[in-house]
Design a protein around this motif. Sequence first.
Motif, PDB file in Angstrom:
ATOM      1  N   ALA A  24      50.825  42.217  28.723  1.00 13.63           N
ATOM      2  CA  ALA A  24      50.020  41.650  27.640  1.00 13.63           C
ATOM      3  C   ALA A  24      49.943  40.032  28.587  1.00 13.63           C
ATOM      4  CB  ALA A  24      50.714  41.404  26.242  1.00 13.63           C
ATOM      5  N   VAL A  25      49.187  40.130  29.524  1.00 14.34           N
ATOM      6  CA  VAL A  25      48.843  38.713  30.057  1.00 14.34           C
ATOM      7  C   VAL A  25      47.889  38.002  29.155  1.00 14.34           C
ATOM      8  CG1 VAL A  25      47.795  37.492  32.193  1.00 14.34           C
ATOM      9  CG2 VAL A  25      49.487  39.491  32.478  1.00 14.34           C
ATOM     10  N   HIS A  26      48.322  36.648  29.140  1.00 12.71           N
ATOM     11  CA  HIS A  26      47.314  35.918  28.333  1.00 12.71           C
ATOM     12  C   HIS A  26      45.609  35.966  28.969  1.00 12.71           C
ATOM     13  CE1 HIS A  26      50.962  33.293  27.707  1.00 12.71           C
ATOM     14  NE2 HIS A  26      51.072  34.538  26.907  1.00 12.71           N
ATOM     15  N   PRO A  27      44.840  36.489  27.499  1.00 13.42           N
ATOM     16  CA  PRO A  27      43.385  36.327  28.153  1.00 13.42           C
ATOM     17  C   PRO A  27      42.928  35.018  28.761  1.00 13.42           C
ATOM     18  CG  PRO A  27      43.756  37.125  25.865  1.00 13.42           C
ATOM     19  CD  PRO A  27      44.904  36.546  26.367  1.00 13.42           C
ATOM     20  N   GLU A  28      43.361  34.158  28.279  1.00 13.47           N
ATOM     21  CA  GLU A  28      43.037  32.809  28.733  1.00 13.47           C
ATOM     22  C   GLU A  28      43.437  32.480  30.268  1.00 13.47           C
ATOM     23  OE1 GLU A  28      46.454  31.579  26.357  1.00 13.47           O
ATOM     24  OE2 GLU A  28      44.742  32.923  26.191  1.00 13.47           O
ATOM     25  N   LEU A  29      44.551  33.048  30.803  1.00 10.70           N
ATOM     26  CA  LEU A  29      45.060  33.062  32.248  1.00 10.70           C
ATOM     27  C   LEU A  29      43.982  33.965  32.981  1.00 10.70           C
ATOM     28  CD1 LEU A  29      46.838  32.053  34.167  1.00 10.70           C
ATOM     29  CD2 LEU A  29      48.481  34.175  33.597  1.00 10.70           C
ATOM     30  N   LEU A  30      43.881  35.228  32.627  1.00 14.54           N
ATOM     31  CA  LEU A  30      42.779  36.021  33.174  1.00 14.54           C
ATOM     32  C   LEU A  30      41.638  35.421  33.704  1.00 14.54           C
ATOM     33  CD1 LEU A  30      43.505  39.416  31.539  1.00 14.54           C
ATOM     34  CD2 LEU A  30      44.578  38.389  33.594  1.00 14.54           C
ATOM     35  N   LYS A  31      40.981  34.566  32.512  1.00 12.63           N
ATOM     36  CA  LYS A  31      39.755  34.083  32.656  1.00 12.63           C
ATOM     37  C   LYS A  31      39.868  33.050  33.692  1.00 12.63           C
ATOM     38  CE  LYS A  31      36.175  31.526  29.962  1.00 12.63           C
ATOM     39  NZ  LYS A  31      36.510  30.148  29.337  1.00 12.63           N
ATOM     40  N   ALA A  32      40.963  32.365  33.637  1.00 15.97           N
ATOM     41  CA  ALA A  32      41.123  31.069  34.689  1.00 15.97           C
ATOM     42  C   ALA A  32      41.481  31.598  35.935  1.00 15.97           C
ATOM     43  CB  ALA A  32      42.451  30.323  34.370  1.00 15.97           C
ATOM     44  N   LEU A  33      41.984  32.695  36.416  1.00 10.96           N
ATOM     45  CA  LEU A  33      42.118  33.354  37.450  1.00 10.96           C
ATOM     46  C   LEU A  33      40.811  33.634  38.191  1.00 10.96           C
ATOM     47  CD1 LEU A  33      45.311  35.429  36.837  1.00 10.96           C
ATOM     48  CD2 LEU A  33      45.131  33.642  38.561  1.00 10.96           C
ATOM     49  N   LYS A  34      39.992  34.188  37.344  1.00 10.59           N
ATOM     50  CA  LYS A  34      38.715  34.569  37.659  1.00 10.59           C
ATOM     51  C   LYS A  34      37.597  33.284  37.977  1.00 10.59           C
ATOM     52  CE  LYS A  34      38.503  39.115  35.749  1.00 10.59           C
ATOM     53  NZ  LYS A  34      37.873  39.826  34.547  1.00 10.59           N
ATOM     54  N   GLU A  35      37.974  32.183  37.152  1.00 14.27           N
ATOM     55  CA  GLU A  35      37.181  31.017  37.523  1.00 14.27           C
ATOM     56  C   GLU A  35      37.468  30.448  38.766  1.00 14.27           C
ATOM     57  OE1 GLU A  35      38.132  28.825  33.985  1.00 14.27           O
ATOM     58  OE2 GLU A  35      36.333  29.749  32.631  1.00 14.27           O
ATOM     59  N   VAL A  36      38.418  30.420  39.324  1.00 17.74           N
ATOM     60  CA  VAL A  36      38.904  29.895  40.508  1.00 17.74           C
ATOM     61  C   VAL A  36      38.665  30.971  41.851  1.00 17.74           C
ATOM     62  CG1 VAL A  36      40.627  28.263  39.561  1.00 17.74           C
ATOM     63  CG2 VAL A  36      41.325  30.704  40.504  1.00 17.74           C
ATOM     64  N   GLY A  37      38.056  32.134  41.200  1.00 21.59           N
ATOM     65  CA  GLY A  37      37.591  33.190  42.446  1.00 21.59           C
ATOM     66  C   GLY A  37      38.668  34.138  42.771  1.00 21.59           C
ATOM     67  N   ASN A  69      45.470  23.894  35.456  1.00 21.60           N
ATOM     68  CA  ASN A  69      44.893  24.548  34.356  1.00 21.60           C
ATOM     69  C   ASN A  69      45.759  24.682  33.274  1.00 21.60           C
ATOM     70  OD1 ASN A  69      44.104  27.237  33.050  1.00 21.60           O
ATOM     71  ND2 ASN A  69      42.462  26.852  34.010  1.00 21.60           N
ATOM     72  N   PRO A  70      45.456  24.366  31.971  1.00 17.10           N
ATOM     73  CA  PRO A  70      46.419  24.692  30.938  1.00 17.10           C
ATOM     74  C   PRO A  70      46.771  26.119  30.716  1.00 17.10           C
ATOM     75  CG  PRO A  70      44.429  23.513  30.090  1.00 17.10           C
ATOM     76  CD  PRO A  70      44.292  23.862  31.583  1.00 17.10           C
ATOM     77  N   ALA A  71      45.936  26.685  30.811  1.00 13.72           N
ATOM     78  CA  ALA A  71      46.495  28.331  30.603  1.00 13.72           C
ATOM     79  C   ALA A  71      47.686  28.822  31.450  1.00 13.72           C
ATOM     80  CB  ALA A  71      45.321  29.373  30.749  1.00 13.72           C
ATOM     81  N   ASN A  72      47.497  28.278  32.678  1.00 18.01           N
ATOM     82  CA  ASN A  72      48.287  28.632  33.837  1.00 18.01           C
ATOM     83  C   ASN A  72      49.792  27.963  33.458  1.00 18.01           C
ATOM     84  OD1 ASN A  72      48.938  29.737  36.132  1.00 18.01           O
ATOM     85  ND2 ASN A  72      49.271  27.658  37.036  1.00 18.01           N
ATOM     86  N   ILE A  73      49.626  26.633  33.022  1.00 15.32           N
ATOM     87  CA  ILE A  73      51.016  25.745  32.704  1.00 15.32           C
ATOM     88  C   ILE A  73      51.422  26.495  31.633  1.00 15.32           C
ATOM     89  CG2 ILE A  73      51.609  23.840  31.604  1.00 15.32           C
ATOM     90  CD1 ILE A  73      49.054  22.156  33.157  1.00 15.32           C
ATOM     91  N   LYS A  74      50.781  27.003  30.557  1.00 13.84           N
ATOM     92  CA  LYS A  74      51.477  27.752  29.599  1.00 13.84           C
ATOM     93  C   LYS A  74      52.244  29.001  29.945  1.00 13.84           C
ATOM     94  CE  LYS A  74      49.983  30.032  25.083  1.00 13.84           C
ATOM     95  NZ  LYS A  74      48.780  30.398  24.241  1.00 13.84           N
ATOM     96  N   TRP A  75      51.155  29.787  30.996  1.00 12.47           N
ATOM     97  CA  TRP A  75      51.959  31.017  31.458  1.00 12.47           C
ATOM     98  C   TRP A  75      53.081  30.832  32.303  1.00 12.47           C
ATOM     99  CZ3 TRP A  75      51.731  35.835  30.414  1.00 12.47           C
ATOM    100  CH2 TRP A  75      52.383  36.810  31.336  1.00 12.47           C
ATOM    101  N   GLN A  76      53.235  29.606  33.123  1.00 14.46           N
ATOM    102  CA  GLN A  76      54.243  29.491  33.958  1.00 14.46           C
ATOM    103  C   GLN A  76      55.438  29.168  32.945  1.00 14.46           C
ATOM    104  OE1 GLN A  76      54.307  30.418  37.109  1.00 14.46           O
ATOM    105  NE2 GLN A  76      52.107  30.694  37.043  1.00 14.46           N
ATOM    106  N   THR A  77      55.303  28.270  32.071  1.00 15.39           N
ATOM    107  CA  THR A  77      56.408  28.037  31.216  1.00 15.39           C
ATOM    108  C   THR A  77      57.027  29.160  30.647  1.00 15.39           C
ATOM    109  OG1 THR A  77      55.160  25.698  30.543  1.00 15.39           O
ATOM    110  CG2 THR A  77      56.958  26.345  29.099  1.00 15.39           C
ATOM    111  N   TYR A  78      56.068  29.938  30.214  1.00 12.78           N
ATOM    112  CA  TYR A  78      56.564  31.375  29.481  1.00 12.78           C
ATOM    113  C   TYR A  78      57.307  32.194  30.415  1.00 12.78           C
ATOM    114  CZ  TYR A  78      55.698  35.870  27.492  1.00 12.78           C
ATOM    115  OH  TYR A  78      55.843  37.176  26.763  1.00 12.78           O
ATOM    116  N   MET A  79      57.023  32.232  31.541  1.00 14.26           N
ATOM    117  CA  MET A  79      57.715  32.941  32.639  1.00 14.26           C
ATOM    118  C   MET A  79      59.018  32.338  33.315  1.00 14.26           C
ATOM    119  SD  MET A  79      56.026  35.717  32.480  1.00 14.26           S
ATOM    120  CE  MET A  79      56.688  36.602  33.933  1.00 14.26           C
ATOM    121  N   SER A  80      58.884  30.968  33.114  1.00 16.90           N
ATOM    122  CA  SER A  80      60.189  30.162  33.822  1.00 16.90           C
ATOM    123  C   SER A  80      61.414  30.646  33.666  1.00 16.90           C
ATOM    124  CB  SER A  80      60.143  28.682  33.533  1.00 16.90           C
ATOM    125  OG  SER A  80      60.201  28.465  32.543  1.00 16.90           O
ATOM    126  N   ASP A  81      61.588  31.219  32.475  1.00 15.15           N
ATOM    127  CA  ASP A  81      63.050  31.783  32.274  1.00 15.15           C
ATOM    128  C   ASP A  81      63.433  33.108  33.057  1.00 15.15           C
ATOM    129  OD1 ASP A  81      61.312  33.201  30.635  1.00 15.15           O
ATOM    130  OD2 ASP A  81      63.079  33.878  29.301  1.00 15.15           O
TER     131      ASP A  81
END
Length: 104
Positions: A24-37, A69-81
Amino acid sequence: MARYIFRMECKKGSEEEYKKRHEAVHPELLKALKEVGISNYSIFMDGNQLYAYMEVDNFHEAMERMESNPANIKWQTYMSDILGMDNGNNPKMHLIDQEVFHLE
């Protein structure tokens, strides 16, 4: 499009949680990945070792753009543990960018 592989690790004992979170990867992260190519992004797991493959024109530029990118920062925080982290509290990544063979 250049192909890149990088290695990371999740903390021992966190392998199942890592897989669960990636169902369940956050949709906004998937969008951000595509936006940077970034495209054709896959992560493979061997024990607690993670091997990620992606295609992107400029890996370093894409990673730099993702850092803020805010979506990436949110995901990295979520995964940091559950990820192995460096001293800057970022996932430890070892880039493998010397391709020696490719069959298309």
